[in-house]
Structures are given as C-alpha cells and as structure tokens.
Design a protein around this motif. Structure first.
Motif, mmCIF file in Angstrom:
data_model
loop_
_atom_site.group_PDB
_atom_site.id
_atom_site.type_symbol
_atom_site.label_atom_id
_atom_site.label_comp_id
_atom_site.label_asym_id
_atom_site.label_seq_id
_atom_site.Cartn_x
_atom_site.Cartn_y
_atom_site.Cartn_z
ATOM 1 N N VAL A 53 0.828 -1.203 0.000
ATOM 2 C CA VAL A 53 0.000 0.000 0.000
ATOM 3 C C VAL A 53 0.867 1.259 0.000
ATOM 4 C CG1 VAL A 53 -1.813 1.276 1.212
ATOM 5 C CG2 VAL A 53 -1.884 -1.228 1.142
ATOM 6 N N ASP A 54 1.951 1.256 0.756
ATOM 7 C CA ASP A 54 2.839 2.418 0.766
ATOM 8 C C ASP A 54 3.394 2.699 -0.628
ATOM 9 O OD1 ASP A 54 2.450 2.845 3.462
ATOM 10 O OD2 ASP A 54 4.297 1.833 4.090
ATOM 11 N N SER A 55 3.731 1.642 -1.365
ATOM 12 C CA SER A 55 4.283 1.838 -2.709
ATOM 13 C C SER A 55 3.246 2.453 -3.647
ATOM 14 C CB SER A 55 4.793 0.512 -3.283
ATOM 15 O OG SER A 55 3.738 -0.343 -3.707
ATOM 16 N N ILE A 56 1.973 2.189 -3.402
ATOM 17 C CA ILE A 56 0.907 2.779 -4.224
ATOM 18 C C ILE A 56 0.674 4.236 -3.830
ATOM 19 C CG2 ILE A 56 -1.521 2.617 -4.881
ATOM 20 C CD1 ILE A 56 -1.320 -0.415 -4.194
ATOM 21 N N LEU A 57 0.602 4.498 -2.535
ATOM 22 C CA LEU A 57 0.346 5.862 -2.072
ATOM 23 C C LEU A 57 1.516 6.801 -2.355
ATOM 24 C CD1 LEU A 57 -1.428 5.104 1.317
ATOM 25 C CD2 LEU A 57 -2.475 5.791 -0.844
ATOM 26 N N ASN A 58 2.708 6.240 -2.533
ATOM 27 C CA ASN A 58 3.888 7.059 -2.830
ATOM 28 C C ASN A 58 4.116 7.251 -4.327
ATOM 29 O OD1 ASN A 58 4.570 7.478 -0.133
ATOM 30 N ND2 ASN A 58 5.730 5.566 -0.007
ATOM 31 N N GLN A 59 3.122 6.950 -5.137
ATOM 32 C CA GLN A 59 3.244 7.159 -6.573
ATOM 33 C C GLN A 59 3.404 8.639 -6.906
ATOM 34 O OE1 GLN A 59 3.030 4.563 -9.323
ATOM 35 N NE2 GLN A 59 3.864 3.718 -7.425
ATOM 36 N N THR A 60 4.183 8.916 -7.948
ATOM 37 C CA THR A 60 4.335 10.304 -8.385
ATOM 38 C C THR A 60 3.034 10.827 -8.992
ATOM 39 O OG1 THR A 60 5.229 9.553 -10.521
ATOM 40 C CG2 THR A 60 6.813 10.067 -8.778
ATOM 41 N N VAL A 66 -7.363 4.452 -4.227
ATOM 42 C CA VAL A 66 -6.858 3.125 -3.876
ATOM 43 C C VAL A 66 -7.988 2.373 -3.189
ATOM 44 C CG1 VAL A 66 -5.042 1.837 -2.712
ATOM 45 C CG2 VAL A 66 -4.570 4.146 -3.574
ATOM 46 N N ILE A 67 -8.448 1.310 -3.817
ATOM 47 C CA ILE A 67 -9.561 0.535 -3.278
ATOM 48 C C ILE A 67 -8.991 -0.745 -2.666
ATOM 49 C CG2 ILE A 67 -11.753 -0.586 -3.801
ATOM 50 C CD1 ILE A 67 -12.019 1.265 -6.212
ATOM 51 N N LEU A 68 -8.950 -0.767 -1.342
ATOM 52 C CA LEU A 68 -8.416 -1.920 -0.610
ATOM 53 C C LEU A 68 -9.573 -2.865 -0.288
ATOM 54 C CD1 LEU A 68 -5.980 -0.078 1.851
ATOM 55 C CD2 LEU A 68 -5.502 -0.987 -0.439
ATOM 56 N N VAL A 69 -9.558 -4.040 -0.879
ATOM 57 C CA VAL A 69 -10.673 -4.981 -0.742
ATOM 58 C C VAL A 69 -10.253 -6.129 0.169
ATOM 59 C CG1 VAL A 69 -12.415 -6.337 -1.950
ATOM 60 C CG2 VAL A 69 -11.310 -4.417 -3.120
ATOM 61 N N TYR A 84 -5.436 2.755 6.880
ATOM 62 C CA TYR A 84 -5.081 3.563 5.710
ATOM 63 C C TYR A 84 -6.259 4.417 5.245
ATOM 64 C CZ TYR A 84 -0.455 1.534 4.842
ATOM 65 O OH TYR A 84 0.865 1.190 4.934
ATOM 66 N N ALA A 85 -7.471 3.843 5.288
ATOM 67 C CA ALA A 85 -8.654 4.598 4.859
ATOM 68 C C ALA A 85 -8.910 5.806 5.762
ATOM 69 C CB ALA A 85 -9.872 3.682 4.845
ATOM 70 N N ALA A 86 -8.522 5.691 7.014
ATOM 71 C CA ALA A 86 -8.769 6.780 7.963
ATOM 72 C C ALA A 86 -7.791 7.936 7.813
ATOM 73 C CB ALA A 86 -8.703 6.228 9.391
ATOM 74 N N VAL A 87 -6.593 7.641 7.287
ATOM 75 C CA VAL A 87 -5.567 8.693 7.262
ATOM 76 C C VAL A 87 -5.275 9.248 5.869
ATOM 77 C CG1 VAL A 87 -4.457 7.794 9.337
ATOM 78 C CG2 VAL A 87 -3.649 7.032 7.090
ATOM 79 N N ASP A 88 -5.735 8.583 4.807
ATOM 80 C CA ASP A 88 -5.474 9.072 3.448
ATOM 81 C C ASP A 88 -6.784 9.126 2.681
ATOM 82 O OD1 ASP A 88 -4.698 9.321 0.640
ATOM 83 O OD2 ASP A 88 -2.669 8.842 1.301
ATOM 84 N N SER A 89 -7.148 10.307 2.232
ATOM 85 C CA SER A 89 -8.448 10.513 1.595
ATOM 86 C C SER A 89 -8.576 9.803 0.253
ATOM 87 C CB SER A 89 -8.701 12.009 1.396
ATOM 88 O OG SER A 89 -7.714 12.565 0.549
ATOM 89 N N ARG A 90 -7.471 9.301 -0.291
ATOM 90 C CA ARG A 90 -7.533 8.595 -1.568
ATOM 91 C C ARG A 90 -7.880 7.123 -1.405
ATOM 92 N NH1 ARG A 90 -1.665 9.661 -3.584
ATOM 93 N NH2 ARG A 90 -1.360 9.221 -1.368
ATOM 94 N N VAL A 91 -7.909 6.662 -0.167
ATOM 95 C CA VAL A 91 -8.111 5.233 0.098
ATOM 96 C C VAL A 91 -9.560 4.944 0.447
ATOM 97 C CG1 VAL A 91 -7.462 3.283 1.571
ATOM 98 C CG2 VAL A 91 -5.731 4.964 0.889
ATOM 99 N N ARG A 92 -10.114 3.896 -0.163
ATOM 100 C CA ARG A 92 -11.435 3.393 0.216
ATOM 101 C C ARG A 92 -11.290 1.934 0.635
ATOM 102 N NH1 ARG A 92 -16.049 4.370 -3.924
ATOM 103 N NH2 ARG A 92 -14.509 4.207 -5.589
ATOM 104 N N ALA A 93 -11.986 1.563 1.684
ATOM 105 C CA ALA A 93 -11.891 0.204 2.220
ATOM 106 C C ALA A 93 -13.182 -0.552 1.974
ATOM 107 C CB ALA A 93 -11.592 0.252 3.721
ATOM 108 N N LEU A 94 -13.056 -1.752 1.432
ATOM 109 C CA LEU A 94 -14.190 -2.651 1.262
ATOM 110 C C LEU A 94 -13.910 -3.901 2.079
ATOM 111 C CD1 LEU A 94 -14.501 -0.792 -1.290
ATOM 112 C CD2 LEU A 94 -15.401 -2.793 -2.472
ATOM 113 N N HIS A 95 -14.880 -4.340 2.867
ATOM 114 C CA HIS A 95 -14.750 -5.566 3.646
ATOM 115 C C HIS A 95 -15.801 -6.564 3.168
ATOM 116 C CE1 HIS A 95 -11.881 -3.856 6.492
ATOM 117 N NE2 HIS A 95 -12.616 -2.751 6.491
#
Length: 365
Positions: A53-60, A66-69, A84-95
C-alpha cells in the motif's frame, strides 16, 4: 501534466453495508479527477500489506484512488485497511465475506471511478513512477490496455533475488499501438494482469470481469485473454515497474490444485469460440502457454488423482489443432512434452517428477 489535477480533498468516512459487502466510503471529487483506480484484493498478507500500500500511495501520480478490498482476511489485514482509509483521503476500504480473489477484484471494479484501472496483488509492490508513466502512455496513445513489464522477486529465507522477468521476444512488440493479431506473443507470456492499466470504460463496454472461484485459482487468465483480444488499441512499455513476489523457488509448489490450469484453459477456449476470437494466431500462442502449464503440473508433487490428471492432459493435447500447433512458438521442452503426452501422460509425469527428485538430491548432496 494531467487533465485530472488537484485531487487533494477533505474526506469523511461513512460505513455502509450492502449484503455481505461493508464499504468505508470516502467523499470523492468529480470522477474525472481520478486518473487511476488501483484495486488491491487482500487475504492473509499482513506481513507484506504495508509495503504494498505504501508503494501505491507514494506514486508520483497523485490523482489516484486506492480501493483496498479485504476478502474476509483472518489476520490483521482488515485493521490495516481501515487504518489507511482513515488517514489518506484517496483510500477506500471494502470488507467482504471471503469469496476469492476474483470476486474481490470484481467488487473493486464496481466501486471504481477512475479513467483507468490498475490491479495490484497485496504481497507485491510497485515503482514510484509506474502509474504516472503508464498513464501518460495511455493518454498519449488512446490505448484500451497499456502493459508494462515486471521484476521476478524471489523472496526466500536464505535471501532475496530481484531481476527483470525474462521476455526474450520483446523485440516483436510494436512501438506504437496495436491489436493482438499484430502481436499475439503477449498471449504466450505470463498473464501478469497486474503490470497493466485498463481503460475502465473499455472493461464496462465489454462486461469484462475476473473469474469468480474460491481462493486465487488463476482467476485472471480469462481476464487477460479477453482484455487483449477485445482491445482496439494496446500499448507496451518495455520497462519493469512491478515487483512480483515469489516465496517458493519451484513454481510448481505454488500450485495447490492441479485441476486449476485445465479449468481456466477450458474457460478461455469456450469464450474464444463463443466470441469469434479463436484465430490461428491467438490459438498458436495459447497452445504454447498451455503446454508450459502441462510442464508445470508435471512437476507437482501433490497430484491427488493421477488418472484424472492424465486424462486432463490428454484431452488438452488432443484438442490442439496440429496445423496451428506447428506454427506455435514452442520451446524444445514443450514440443517433447506434447509428443510424449500424446502417447502416455502418465509416463511423462513420472519422468518429470523423477528428474525433479534427482535434481533435489543432487543439490543437497
């Protein structure tokens, strides 16, 4: 540089439930501001997930979602996803309740809003410039599919080895955009669907989704064939960006169910016939890949039903058109395997397994 700029936003997390899918939704900007939706299907990878996930969020390329399923993972992955969903607005979490990798990716596709889609496996990671460079190529070429290359990352207790995955026929890939008939060799190579970008509207237009089956189960094989065969424009970037992690030196040891390659192959050929995509060029390269799968299965040490396995190999080989097979890019090993399997799959498997055992003893002596 990109049309979809200024994605930074304030987000509030809302927990929603739809049947067995729990979604942590983030308030997103206009869909046009999301260049790439990155879908990560997650199960049992707590050890590697943060690196991924860090490698995705650190993209240029910053204009991503980022949809984490979480596919009902029994370890600490669900908590990591929510963190991650709580601290980065680009992340969405699906459970989800556990349903397999294919279903997890498909759920991610249902929620994606980006212009293009990327799929990243949760135990792998990517170079910082991957999405930016593939997206730039996608926009400049108007491609439906942009395929990059990848590293073979062997991660063993004794040490790590990273090297570009071999692509000896890369010089056959056109520089500009092309259709699969102009470069069918891509169907022979490793599917590697995670080293690509896919235009989301293209996937929707053709209703392309992953096979839904328990576990991982090579559910991306049909997806790869459909995307390449149906794409009007394909672009290739001959540069590795993606680190494909392997934790076993012998690939056959990762194959827990010997029937999976045969099941996926049957699905592919059924679709090819129904869609009118079963051209000699497509079939020749798929035949070559399928014989490599036979070589892989023959080295498995956990075949539970040898007579069934032999019957599947025999059926696969006898279903190949000899005239098309003669044009296939077969290795010497694959050609020998085909000839012997047409006579006796059992004898072929016996010799392959014996050779593996002898090689193993030689390495430990």
């Amino acid at each position: 540089m990109y049309e979809c700029a200024n994605m930074m936003m304030l987000a509030s997390a809302i927990l929603a439930k739809s049947s067995d899918v729990f979604v942590v939704k983030m308030s997103l900007p206009d869909h046009r501001s999301v260049c790439v939706s990155v879908i990560v299907p997650i199960y049992g990878v707590e050890r590697y997930l943060r690196q991924c996930v860090d490698s995705i969020l650190n993209q240029t390329l910053r204009e991503i979602e980022v949809i984490l399923v979480d596919d009902g993972s029994p370890d600490g992955c669900p908590a990591i996803v929510d963190e991650y969903a709580a601290v980065d607005s680009r992340v969405r979490a699906l459970h989800l309740q556990n349903g397999g990798c294919g279903r997890a990716v498909n759920q991610g596709l249902e929620h994606a809003v980006g212009e293009y889609v990327s799929i990243v496996e949760p135990d792998d990671y990517i170079e910082p410039a991957m999405l930016a460079e593939l997206y730039e190529r996608a926009v400049s070429s108007g491609a439906d599919v942009v395929k990059g290359w990848f590293y073979d990352f062997l991660d063993l207790p004794a040490g790590q080895t990273i090297r570009p995955y071999a692509f000896p026929r890369a010089n056959e890939v056109p520089n500009g955009t092309f259709r699969i008939g102009q470069c069918p060799v891509l169907l022979y190579m490793h599917p590697s669907v995670w080293s690509c970008l896919y235009r989301r509207s293209f996937l929707e237009q053709h209703a392309i989704r992953m096979t839904e089956a328990p576990g991982a189960g090579w559910v991306d094989n049909l997806f790869q064939v459909q995307t390449l065969c149906l794409a009007e424009r394909i672009a290739f970037v001959n540069k590795p960006y993606y680190y494909w992690r392997r934790t076993r030196e012998e690939e056959a040891d990762d194959l827990r169910d010997y029937t999976i390659p045969f099941k996926r192959t049957e699905e592919i050929h059924k679709w090819l016939e129904e869609s009118g995509q079963a051209t000699p060029q497509v079939l020749a390269n798929l035949y070559a890949r399928e014989l490599n799968y036979v070589l892989l299965v023959s080295r498995c040490m956990n075949i539970s039903d040898m007579s069934d396995c032999c019957a599947r190999i025999r059926r696969l080989c006898r279903g190949m058109d000899p005239a098309i097979l003669a044009q296939a890019p077969l290795t010497r090993k694959a050609r020998k395997a085909y000839r012997l399997c047409m006579i006796s799959p059992a004898l072929f498997i016996f010799t392959r397994r014996l050779r593996r055992k002898l090689c193993g003893k030689a390495q430990t002596s």
